[in-house]
Design a protein around this motif. Sequence first.
Motif, mmCIF file in Angstrom:
data_model
loop_
_atom_site.group_PDB
_atom_site.id
_atom_site.type_symbol
_atom_site.label_atom_id
_atom_site.label_comp_id
_atom_site.label_asym_id
_atom_site.label_seq_id
_atom_site.Cartn_x
_atom_site.Cartn_y
_atom_site.Cartn_z
ATOM 1 N N PHE A 94 -5.194 3.211 8.916
ATOM 2 C CA PHE A 94 -5.025 1.771 8.725
ATOM 3 C C PHE A 94 -3.914 1.512 7.715
ATOM 4 N N ILE A 95 -3.098 0.495 7.998
ATOM 5 C CA ILE A 95 -1.995 0.116 7.112
ATOM 6 C C ILE A 95 -2.054 -1.387 6.882
ATOM 7 N N PHE A 96 -1.977 -1.814 5.630
ATOM 8 C CA PHE A 96 -1.871 -3.239 5.348
ATOM 9 C C PHE A 96 -0.455 -3.711 5.674
ATOM 10 N N LEU A 97 -0.364 -4.852 6.319
ATOM 11 C CA LEU A 97 0.923 -5.378 6.755
ATOM 12 C C LEU A 97 1.853 -5.607 5.569
ATOM 13 N N GLU A 98 1.298 -5.970 4.422
ATOM 14 C CA GLU A 98 2.121 -6.171 3.227
ATOM 15 C C GLU A 98 2.890 -4.905 2.849
ATOM 16 N N SER A 99 2.253 -3.742 2.990
ATOM 17 C CA SER A 99 2.924 -2.491 2.639
ATOM 18 C C SER A 99 3.943 -2.102 3.703
ATOM 19 N N PHE A 130 4.742 -10.013 -12.426
ATOM 20 C CA PHE A 130 3.791 -10.442 -11.406
ATOM 21 C C PHE A 130 4.356 -11.611 -10.597
ATOM 22 N N GLU A 131 5.049 -12.523 -11.262
ATOM 23 C CA GLU A 131 5.646 -13.662 -10.560
ATOM 24 C C GLU A 131 6.666 -13.182 -9.535
ATOM 25 N N SER A 132 7.441 -12.156 -9.879
ATOM 26 C CA SER A 132 8.439 -11.606 -8.965
ATOM 27 C C SER A 132 7.772 -11.009 -7.725
ATOM 28 N N CYS A 133 6.673 -10.263 -7.933
ATOM 29 C CA CYS A 133 5.962 -9.665 -6.804
ATOM 30 C C CYS A 133 5.366 -10.741 -5.893
ATOM 31 N N LEU A 134 4.737 -11.740 -6.497
ATOM 32 C CA LEU A 134 4.131 -12.813 -5.715
ATOM 33 C C LEU A 134 5.182 -13.586 -4.931
ATOM 34 N N SER A 135 6.339 -13.834 -5.537
ATOM 35 C CA SER A 135 7.409 -14.565 -4.854
ATOM 36 C C SER A 135 7.910 -13.788 -3.650
ATOM 37 N N ARG A 136 8.008 -12.468 -3.786
ATOM 38 C CA ARG A 136 8.485 -11.659 -2.676
ATOM 39 C C ARG A 136 7.503 -11.692 -1.521
ATOM 40 N N LEU A 159 -1.687 -6.602 -4.490
ATOM 41 C CA LEU A 159 -0.829 -6.967 -5.618
ATOM 42 C C LEU A 159 -0.835 -5.874 -6.681
ATOM 43 N N LYS A 160 -2.002 -5.331 -6.986
ATOM 44 C CA LYS A 160 -2.095 -4.286 -8.014
ATOM 45 C C LYS A 160 -1.332 -3.038 -7.580
ATOM 46 N N ALA A 161 -1.452 -2.660 -6.304
ATOM 47 C CA ALA A 161 -0.743 -1.478 -5.808
ATOM 48 C C ALA A 161 0.764 -1.672 -5.902
ATOM 49 N N ASP A 162 1.229 -2.901 -5.611
ATOM 50 C CA ASP A 162 2.658 -3.182 -5.672
ATOM 51 C C ASP A 162 3.164 -3.087 -7.110
ATOM 52 N N PHE A 219 1.065 1.064 -15.511
ATOM 53 C CA PHE A 219 0.371 -0.216 -15.698
ATOM 54 C C PHE A 219 -1.117 -0.027 -15.911
ATOM 55 N N ASP A 220 -1.632 -0.714 -16.899
ATOM 56 C CA ASP A 220 -3.071 -0.730 -17.194
ATOM 57 C C ASP A 220 -3.370 -2.086 -17.821
ATOM 58 N N GLU A 221 -4.264 -2.826 -17.179
ATOM 59 C CA GLU A 221 -4.553 -4.174 -17.675
ATOM 60 C C GLU A 221 -5.063 -4.177 -19.116
ATOM 61 N N LYS A 222 -5.676 -3.072 -19.533
ATOM 62 C CA LYS A 222 -6.228 -3.016 -20.898
ATOM 63 C C LYS A 222 -5.125 -3.055 -21.948
ATOM 64 N N THR A 223 -3.963 -2.489 -21.637
ATOM 65 C CA THR A 223 -2.857 -2.521 -22.599
ATOM 66 C C THR A 223 -2.299 -3.934 -22.771
ATOM 67 N N LEU A 224 -2.638 -4.814 -21.816
ATOM 68 C CA LEU A 224 -2.194 -6.210 -21.909
ATOM 69 C C LEU A 224 -3.259 -7.112 -22.528
ATOM 70 N N GLY A 225 -4.395 -6.490 -22.896
ATOM 71 C CA GLY A 225 -5.462 -7.241 -23.540
ATOM 72 C C GLY A 225 -6.529 -7.763 -22.595
ATOM 73 N N PHE A 226 -6.614 -7.207 -21.375
ATOM 74 C CA PHE A 226 -7.614 -7.639 -20.397
ATOM 75 C C PHE A 226 -8.611 -6.515 -20.129
ATOM 76 N N LYS A 227 -9.858 -6.877 -19.878
ATOM 77 C CA LYS A 227 -10.883 -5.880 -19.571
ATOM 78 C C LYS A 227 -10.810 -5.427 -18.115
#
Length: 324
Positions: free
Chosen positions: A139-144, A255-261, A275-278, A286-294
């Motif tokens: 299976f392949i996601f169309l986004e990829s 993230f804005e750049s990825c979403l716009s694309r 989105l996370k894979a991209d 990338f790790d959300e914890k380094t940005l202050g998120f759980k």
Amino acid sequence: MGTSKFAVFVDLENAGAKESMLQNIIEKVKIRGDILLGKVYGYTDRYSNLKETLLSNTFSVVPSLRYGKNQKNSLDIQLVIDAMEVAYTNPLIDSFCIVSGDSDYMPLVGKLKSMGKHVLGISRSEVASGIFIKACSEFIFLESVVAKAPAEPKSKDQTGGDVGELAATVESILEDQDEDQMYASELKDALMRLRPDFNERNYGCATFGKLMTALTGQSKRLRAWTEDSSLIVGLSAPADAPQAKLDKSNWIQAFESCLSRFKKEGFERINPSILKADIQEKYPDFDEKTLGFKRFSDVMKKLEKEGLLVIEMDGAHTMLLKIN
């Protein structure tokens, strides 16, 4: 190794009906094997921009005739009937590509697999059913598919081949292999499926082997070597170059750049995992914890407050991101 022989069935509503997206789907299948038969379902005059791609790949269309409330169900049933007819009457075809994520195709996938057929599923993450994904052989996601599509070929009236375009196409083919490498003969077959007018002499080389040697001399990612008298082409290990990093000062812009694309490519909604894979492909550390998120979901909530997306839940209580 034999080449897979595919029948491709495309639900246009699921695929988004953009010419570039359909071309990317076809190229993804061609990397895996020959397309002996192709059909698209739900075709209307508003999809006339697809004519060149459909005709050049000898696809036939099943039109969308507006009558009653069960039009979509009728097309789904027609796709199943056509796929089963091909499975029983065309012994050359050993692989099926279903471009749809609808769980209603589960019985079809099960039957095809019981007949020894390989089933490749491709779908937008927004409408991909979890059980359909797990049922497919692959299976392949169309986004990829869109994100990793081979570079567009140059116009045919060129006098010479574009080495940069060829290198990008070869890299894309190799990325789809389990071991990131292929025999040169198999690689040439894949190139011929993608670009029927391909000829090494257009690049100033008398043989394909000489072309690969020249190409690896110019590409940082490609390498070629001989093994048991056979030429093999593969991808080099990533260089230890400094990697781009996300921090509290630049992560929102990334993230804005990825979403716009994604939105530019025709995706109004995507699954957070896409989105996370991209992001992780561009920023491996990338790790959300380094940005202050759980959790990553907390990142999504922050992006929603920034007005970049809207968090939605589908009928199966799965989070979807509507891109603003």
